[in-house]
Design an enzyme around this catalytic site. Structure first.
Site, short mmCIF file in Angstrom:
data_model
loop_
_atom_site.label_atom_id
_atom_site.label_comp_id
_atom_site.label_asym_id
_atom_site.label_seq_id
_atom_site.Cartn_x
_atom_site.Cartn_y
_atom_site.Cartn_z
N GLN A 69 95.29 37.69 54.82
CA GLN A 69 94.44 36.55 55.14
C GLN A 69 95.09 35.72 56.24
O GLN A 69 96.29 35.79 56.46
CB GLN A 69 94.17 35.68 53.91
N HIS A 114 108.18 27.53 52.13
CA HIS A 114 107.83 27.16 53.49
C HIS A 114 107.29 25.74 53.51
O HIS A 114 106.57 25.32 52.61
CB HIS A 114 106.77 28.12 54.03
N ARG A 157 104.01 18.99 54.92
CA ARG A 157 103.38 19.93 53.98
C ARG A 157 104.47 20.86 53.49
O ARG A 157 105.13 21.51 54.27
CB ARG A 157 102.27 20.71 54.66
N HIS A 198 106.34 25.05 49.82
CA HIS A 198 105.48 25.89 48.98
C HIS A 198 105.94 27.34 48.95
O HIS A 198 106.47 27.84 49.94
CB HIS A 198 104.04 25.87 49.52
N LYS A 257 104.78 35.03 55.47
CA LYS A 257 103.92 34.27 56.36
C LYS A 257 104.47 34.33 57.78
O LYS A 257 105.68 34.26 57.98
CB LYS A 257 103.87 32.79 55.98
N ARG A 309 95.77 34.11 86.56
CA ARG A 309 94.82 33.66 85.54
C ARG A 309 95.48 32.82 84.46
O ARG A 309 94.82 32.06 83.76
CB ARG A 309 94.15 34.86 84.87
N TYR A 316 98.37 30.39 60.25
CA TYR A 316 99.18 31.23 59.37
C TYR A 316 98.57 32.63 59.27
O TYR A 316 97.37 32.75 59.07
CB TYR A 316 99.16 30.72 57.93
#
Length: 174
Positions: free
Chosen positions: A46, A119, A59, A62, A72, A23, A132
């Site tokens: 979250q 990150h 990006r 941060h 994270k 599969r 994330y």
């Protein structure tokens, strides 16, 4: 899933153990108990998704300031990216050092970025999507960043930065 330590304490590469049959395959990508056993934060408060239209999109870098630090787990679900964890913990033996990892939809590898580390990532393909899992709710007033190209860190990005948000380009030098 296998946890592979990096030189940054608490930053680990998460490699799924794929179980294949006719599969396709199945793999566990998150296990809070396994993370806790390894001394990592296994809480998920979250989940977020980042879509990036063009290769060369940067990006980062941060992080969340105390007392709102967050861990994270970052995984590429479409395309490819170079993901970076930068240690900003003053007492850490790897303060201002970084670890980079290529994450692709095909390899299924994820990077766990611990609290106190910045990150960021650079997309390597058009239409790259990033998923994330984050240990704490986002606190807008605690959002911080450092320059992605600061010589104090010496991050070696594997491709040219072609798209960057003015906020990320304007973070101060250390």
């Amino acid at each position: 899933m296998n946890l592979e330590p990096t030189k940054i304490p608490g930053c680990v590469v998460v490699r799924p153990e794929r179980h294949a049959d006719d599969r396709g395959h199945f793999a566990r990508t998150w296990d809070g108990a396994v993370l806790a056993e390894a001394g990592l934060n296994g809480v998920v408060a979250q989940c977020s998704v980042s879509y990036n239209a063009a290769a060369g999109t940067l990006r980062g870098m941060h992080y969340q300031a105390a007392p709102y630090e967050e861990a994270k787990l970052v995984r590429c679900t479409r395309g490819a990216l170079y993901d970076v964890c930068l240690d900003l913990r003053p007492g850490s033996p790897t303060f201002r050092q970084w670890h980079g990892e290529t994450l692709t939809a095909e390899n299924g590898v994820a990077l766990y970025v611990p609290e106190g580390c910045a990150h960021g990532f650079l997309t390597l393909e058009d239409a790259t999507e990033v998923f994330y899992m984050i240990s704490a709710p986002y606190a807008p007033d605690a959002g911080r960043g450092v320059r992605w190209d600061d010589p104090a860190f010496g991050i070696e990005w594997p491709a040219e930065v072609r798209v960057i948000h003015p906020r990320d380009a304007g973070y101060p030098w250390v």
